[in-house]
Write a protein that holds these residues in place. Structure first.
Motif, PDB file in Angstrom:
ATOM      1  N   PHE A 127     -37.867  41.652 -22.437  1.00 40.40           N
ATOM      2  CA  PHE A 127     -38.110  42.977 -21.873  1.00 40.40           C
ATOM      3  C   PHE A 127     -39.002  43.894 -22.717  1.00 40.40           C
ATOM      4  CE2 PHE A 127     -33.805  41.711 -20.414  1.00 40.40           C
ATOM      5  CZ  PHE A 127     -34.038  41.670 -19.047  1.00 40.40           C
ATOM      6  N   CYS A 128     -39.175  43.592 -24.007  1.00 37.70           N
ATOM      7  CA  CYS A 128     -39.805  44.561 -24.911  1.00 37.70           C
ATOM      8  C   CYS A 128     -40.954  43.973 -25.724  1.00 37.70           C
ATOM      9  CB  CYS A 128     -38.757  45.151 -25.860  1.00 37.70           C
ATOM     10  SG  CYS A 128     -37.295  45.804 -25.029  1.00 37.70           S
ATOM     11  N   ASP A 129     -41.598  42.958 -25.221  1.00 36.09           N
ATOM     12  CA  ASP A 129     -42.733  42.340 -25.902  1.00 36.09           C
ATOM     13  C   ASP A 129     -42.384  41.873 -27.317  1.00 36.09           C
ATOM     14  OD1 ASP A 129     -44.392  42.848 -23.675  1.00 36.09           O
ATOM     15  OD2 ASP A 129     -44.774  44.884 -24.390  1.00 36.09           O
ATOM     16  N   ASN A 157     -37.862  47.806 -16.562  1.00 34.83           N
ATOM     17  CA  ASN A 157     -37.151  46.929 -17.494  1.00 34.83           C
ATOM     18  C   ASN A 157     -35.816  47.507 -17.975  1.00 34.83           C
ATOM     19  OD1 ASN A 157     -39.178  45.065 -17.327  1.00 34.83           O
ATOM     20  ND2 ASN A 157     -40.045  45.462 -19.353  1.00 34.83           N
ATOM     21  N   LYS A 204     -42.065  50.131 -19.727  1.00 33.83           N
ATOM     22  CA  LYS A 204     -41.877  49.838 -18.302  1.00 33.83           C
ATOM     23  C   LYS A 204     -40.496  50.299 -17.837  1.00 33.83           C
ATOM     24  CE  LYS A 204     -44.821  45.755 -18.776  1.00 33.83           C
ATOM     25  NZ  LYS A 204     -44.889  44.268 -18.672  1.00 33.83           N
ATOM     26  N   THR A 255     -39.295  49.930 -24.350  1.00 33.17           N
ATOM     27  CA  THR A 255     -40.260  49.374 -23.405  1.00 33.17           C
ATOM     28  C   THR A 255     -41.011  50.494 -22.696  1.00 33.17           C
ATOM     29  OG1 THR A 255     -40.515  48.037 -21.392  1.00 33.17           O
ATOM     30  CG2 THR A 255     -38.445  49.237 -21.653  1.00 33.17           C
TER      31      THR A 255
END
Length: 352
Positions: A73-75, A95, A92, A90
């Motif tokens: 979810f958080c790169d 997410n 986004k 995040t």
């Protein structure tokens, strides 16, 4: 400038892209619900943070689980706060619900942002520290089980920070937390003079005492401890295993209240003694958890919005605090140390 391996790496290389691009450009932030916060930048960029409580003892499996969440979810980015909360960030919005669902699937609570209790910062306790008067992990687990709803819901008038230290060396942030539990020894170290000369350096042991309570035995070999001078810190045991300090009957816990680091509204404050001694009753420490819950409930009932625990006590006065909480004021609250100030309002530490 040439790069070297001396010193810490530049923290900016470790920031998520959304933070790196908007560093120093945030306009405001808002708390959307327990454990979820949104930051908005000048250019309209957004960053959503989900705060998750971590266990008292962190395993490799736990680290892998939260890293998997960060990858999904958080790169691949996450952070641990100074009080051991895990924050997943995040840009986004879609997410956020996925992070919350994944955390709950692992049995991890979401909360601790805003008018909540944060994760409890604590020291090592019996699992590691040689001078501990109590356990840390078991005690903190017992406290958080009792106060769990204050982490996941907005039940407080302001944020509340709790700390645990297992002895008066106070490796945890007990001196600057709203509520703090401190393990206390009440008996001086036992001197095993038969082992002393074999495993300890006597001059170093004598010099290790910050109050000069240890001296050579005037009537024979070995060392003696002046109980009136001893502050039960355990420094001597650190350098000499022949001077154990732990005692199952004499060790217990004290509760401090009113500390804070923030300078909002009022300057930072040191915590002060509320309960001088409670028994050490693992595995659930019922006396300690009941005393803490009582203080929290009284604070919630009588404090004003945004008023920290210490600020509330200063407003109503210490006499009123003891009356409302039902805590008995005893001579143990009065500090007779030579450098202490004269009044109770200026200084409170425990003595024995």
């Amino acid at each position: 400038m040439a790069r070297t391996d001396i010193g810490p790496p530049d923290f900016r290389t470790m920031l998520p892209e959304a933070i790196r691009n908007n560093y120093g450009k945030w306009l405001y932030h808002e708390i959307l619900k327990p454990g979820v916060m949104r930051h908005v930048a000048e250019g309209g960029g957004e960053l959503y943070t989900v705060r998750v409580g971590s266990p008292r003892l962190v395993s490799i499996d736990f680290v892998r689980d939260v890293c998997d969440m960060a990858d999904r979810f958080c790169d691949g980015y996450l952070r641990f706060t100074s009080r051991a909360n895990v924050e997943l960030m995040t840009p986004k919005k879609e997410n956020v619900d996925g992070i919350i669902a994944a955390a709950k699937a692992l049995g991890l609570p979401v909360g601790g942002i805003g008018d909540c209790i944060s994760n409890i910062v604590h020291t090592q306790g019996w699992i590691h520290c040689h001078s501990a008067a109590t356990d840390a992990s078991g005690l903190v687990k017992s406290i958080m089980d009792e106060l769990y709803d204050y982490f996941t819901e907005f039940k407080l008038t302001s944020k509340l920070r709790i700390a645990v230290a297992c002895c008066i060396n106070m490796c945890g942030a007990v001196h600057c937390s709203d509520l703090a539990v401190v393990g206390v020894h009440t008996k001086p170290p036992k001197v095993d003079n038969e082992r002393l000369g074999k495993i300890c350096e006597v001059p170093s042991t004598i010099r290790s005492c910050p109050t000069g309570a240890i001296r050579k035995n005037p009537d024979g070999d070995g060392l003696v401890v002046n109980r009136e001078r001893c502050m039960y810190c355990g420094n001597c045991y650190t350098v000499c295993p022949a001077m154990p300090l732990a005692d199952p009957d004499g060790d217990g816990l004290a509760i401090f209240v009113g500390g804070k680091v923030s300078n909002a509204r009022k300057a930072p404050m040191f915590s002060r003694l509320a309960v001088p001694f409670l028994p050490n009753n693992p595995p659930r420490w019922p006396e300690v958890t009941a005393a803490l819950k009582n203080i929290v409930e009284v604070y919630v009932k009588h404090s004003r919005k945004y008023e920290r625990l210490g600020e509330w006590i200063e407003r109503i006065g210490w006499e009123r605090f003891f009356t409302l909480t039902g805590i008995e004021f005893t001579e143990d609250h009065v500090d007779d140390f030579t450098t202490a100030t004269e009044t109770y309002r200026s200084s409170m530490q425990y003595r024995w």
